[in-house]
Design an enzyme around this catalytic site. Structure first.
Site, PDB file in Angstrom:
ATOM      1  N   ASP A 159       0.835  -1.205   0.000  1.00 27.07           N
ATOM      2  CA  ASP A 159       0.000   0.000   0.000  1.00 27.07           C
ATOM      3  C   ASP A 159       0.875   1.262   0.000  1.00 27.07           C
ATOM      4  OD1 ASP A 159      -2.907   0.935   0.576  1.00 27.07           O
ATOM      5  OD2 ASP A 159      -1.711   2.064   2.016  1.00 27.07           O
ATOM      6  N   GLU A 164      14.039 -15.504  -1.099  1.00 24.59           N
ATOM      7  CA  GLU A 164      14.432 -16.613  -0.218  1.00 24.59           C
ATOM      8  C   GLU A 164      13.288 -17.647  -0.155  1.00 24.59           C
ATOM      9  OE1 GLU A 164      15.503 -15.226   3.773  1.00 24.59           O
ATOM     10  OE2 GLU A 164      14.446 -17.010   4.522  1.00 24.59           O
TER      11      GLU A 164
HETATM   12  C1  GLC Z   1      -4.056   3.194  -0.492  1.00 18.06           C
HETATM   13  C2  GLC Z   1      -5.327   2.372  -0.406  1.00 18.06           C
HETATM   14  C3  GLC Z   1      -6.447   3.252   0.053  1.00 18.06           C
HETATM   15  C4  GLC Z   1      -6.088   3.798   1.419  1.00 18.06           C
HETATM   16  C5  GLC Z   1      -4.737   4.495   1.420  1.00 18.06           C
HETATM   17  C6  GLC Z   1      -4.218   4.700   2.808  1.00 18.06           C
HETATM   18  O1  GLC Z   1      -4.119   4.167  -1.456  1.00 18.06           O
HETATM   19  O2  GLC Z   1      -5.584   1.757  -1.631  1.00 18.06           O
HETATM   20  O3  GLC Z   1      -7.672   2.597   0.095  1.00 18.06           O
HETATM   21  O4  GLC Z   1      -7.069   4.697   1.849  1.00 18.06           O
HETATM   22  O5  GLC Z   1      -3.752   3.748   0.753  1.00 18.06           O
HETATM   23  O6  GLC Z   1      -3.814   3.479   3.367  1.00 18.06           O
END
Ligand code: GLC
Length: 562
Positions: free
Chosen positions: A209, A250
């Site tokens: 993310d 790994e």
């Molecule tokens: C990313 C996710 C989104 C979230 C953001 C903060 O963009 O896809 O849904 O709100 O990160 O974690």
């Protein structure tokens, strides 16, 4: 027991992520097995047959960890467990096993930029300015009367909140998502250990993310044009992904399955983007350039060329993404006059022609599933769902809404499975769904709660049940396209070659036998020479011409033996 229709995970499929069809499950909205109105792991296990029948290679699971849900689970309080709303760790492990038995790999979502304000580290950091955990975050004193910086957060609004002791802490998203300090070795060590935790449980990949935001310039300068950005894409981030790659490699080397790292990298500069995909970094990253591209032949072709060239330069597989849980569903986007997507250009509730959007979405499916690389399918895309732009304000849960006036909830509405009215078997009895009752949904004695977001009544024609067996449905189009993609040798080759079919038609071959043609002009066009159509996104006209906003997959040479 689900019976696999294709190769299971194993070394017979090394590098599976290079050409996989990856289905995003948004667990709150997939299927609800306990009647509380929120999807859960029991629901996913019960409906795994849908994904097997669709033929996808892998599931990417949006966060399912314990969370106060300030950002729908992207505020994680514990990366090594499951939120009770979704189930238990044992259920997650059972799902991983059942998915593997069905030939489907599992990708989990890791959020390294921030944790929840309820995470034990942050609670300790708040409890005392002297706690060692304080340095895992960005606490700073005020600058005179002002916050430490004037940065604008990713959802809009400020990026600092004052702690009870007077210092301010940094959060690029909501105040409930404090940013971690990636300069601290304990933060790095913790995330490597989290990767191992999930790899040890058999997951095949990690979706990362906000992958470009981890590092901040410690001098905390303001954002100024022409000087390096203080928190977007700092070079130090690459060192983290190199070490994650070593962990993934790994596991790939010492176990039976290849593991992949897939980054969420929003980056207009293609070269900076592909830096993340160098051979010792991430395996793949989402193609938001393609997602945001207008429905326009020249722009789409330029985007495809740019993608192929940039990925070839680092030897990484391109990805093709039309929708996800953050963006307006593409049936809606493609039905508007302005078909682009960007968070800075709010088109909510502007006029939309859903019939046109659906026609284009069908054609886009044949495009994205026949380009070289891997393709992503966001849950409900295979049903042709549109954005619910009519959620009453008091039901909106997305924290982005208060800051930007745009909600992402409209693309997160629970899936319609069967029956003629909401909740469309999202919650409750699934008796009418063939093969989808493994294990039985555990129905509570009490009344079922309403789905957490309202489903449009018009979705009665878009349920899995209504579309199954209807050759003209979006669902059957996706099923056939994914089946053919698996069977067609040309679609396994890394190359594509453009055919010249005029400026308003995208046409290309994959190998000597296969072509895809997408008509983006305003008039029907003749198809190039071919032996037979393999699949069309809409009917050809009476003269055999390809209508506007329609795509066809063609067999170019007679198949030996036929
Ligand atoms: C990313 C996710 C989104 C979230 C953001 C903060 O963009 O896809 O849904 O709100 O990160 O974690």
């Amino acid at each position: 027991m689900l019976v696999s229709t294709h190769d299971g995970p194993g070394k017979d499929a090394p590098g599976w992520w290079k050409s996989a069809v990856i289905y995003q499950v948004y667990p709150r909205s997939f299927a609800d097995s306990n009647g509380d109105g929120l999807g859960d792991i029991g629901g996913i296990r019960a409906r795994l047959g849908h994904l097997r029948d669709l033929g996808v290679d892998a599931i990417w699971m949006s966060p399912w960890y314990p969370s106060p849900m300030a950002d729908a689970g992207y505020d994680v309080a514990d990366f090594r467990d499951i939120d009770p709303v979704f189930g238990t760790l044992a259920e997650a492990e059972a799902l991983i096993e059942e998915a593997h038995a069905a030939g489907i790999r599992m990708i989990v979502d890791i959020v390294p930029n921030h944790v929840s304000s309820e995470h034990p580290w942050f609670r300790a950091a708040l409890a005392s300015p002297d706690a060692p955990e304080r340095d895992y975050f960005w606490f700073r004193p005020a600058k005179g009367e002002n916050m430490p910086t004037n940065w604008t957060g990713e959802f809009g609004g400020t990026t600092w909140t004052q702690a009870p002791d007077g210092d301010w802490y940094l959060h690029l998203f909501t105040p409930q998502q404090p940013d971690l300090n990636w300069d601290h070795p304990a933060v790095r060590a913790e995330f490597e250990s989290i990767l191992r935790f999930w790899f040890d449980r058999g997951v095949d990949g990690i979706r990362i993310d906000s992958a470009a935001l981890l590092f901040k310039d410690p001098a905390l300068p303001e954002v100024t044009d022409g000087v390096p950005h203080p928190f977007h894409d700092l070079d130090a981030v690459h060192d983290v992904y190199r070490s994650w790659r070593r962990v993934a490699d790994e596991y790939s080397a010492t176990t039976t399955r290849d593991r992949a790292l897939i980054g969420e990298v929003w980056m207009p500069d293609v070269e900076r983007f592909t830096n993340y995909l160098r051979p010792d970094e991430l395996h793949a990253a989402f193609n938001f350039d393609f997602l945001g591209c207008a429905w326009d032949p020249a722009l789409m072709r330029a985007c495809i060329d740019r993608t192929l060239e940039a990925h070839a330069a680092v030897g990484a597989p391109p990805t093709w993404v039309l929708s996800n849980h953050d963006v307006t569903r593409h049936v809606t986007r493609y039905g508007r006059a302005d078909t682009t997507f960007s968070f800075d250009n709010n088109l909510d509730r502007t006029p939309v022609d859903l019939e046109l959007g659906t026609r284009r979405a069908r054609a886009a499916a044949l495009l994205s599933l026949s380009l070289p690389g891997s393709a992503y399918v966001y849950q409900g895309e295979e049903l042709g769902l549109w954005e619910n732009e009519h959620i009453a304000e008091d039901r909106i849960q997305d924290p982005m809404y208060a800051r930007r006036g745009h909600t992402r909830d409209g693309c997160r509405v629970p899936l319609p499975w069967a029956e003629d009215e909401p909740p469309f078997a999202f919650t409750g009895s699934d008796h009418a769904l063939p093969e989808l009752a493994l294990p039985e949904l555990a129905l509570p004695e009490t009344a079922l709660a309403e789905p957490w977001l309202p489903q449009p009544r018009e979705w009665k024609d878009r349920t899995v049940q209504a579309q199954t067996g209807d050759p003209n449905s979006m669902l059957e189009l996706y099923r056939q396209a994914i089946r053919l993609r698996r069977a067609e040798p040309g679609l396994h080759a890394p190359e594509m070659t453009w055919l010249d079919h005029g400026p308003d038609v995208l046409a290309y071959t994959r190998g000597p036998d296969f072509a895809c043609v997408l008509n983006l002009s305003g008039a029907a066009v003749a198809l190039p020479d071919h032996v037979s159509p393999l699949l069309v996104s809409g009917p050809l006209d009476d003269g055999g011409l390809l209508p506007p906003d329609t795509a066809a997959w063609l067999r170019l040479q007679p198949t030996p033996g036929h």
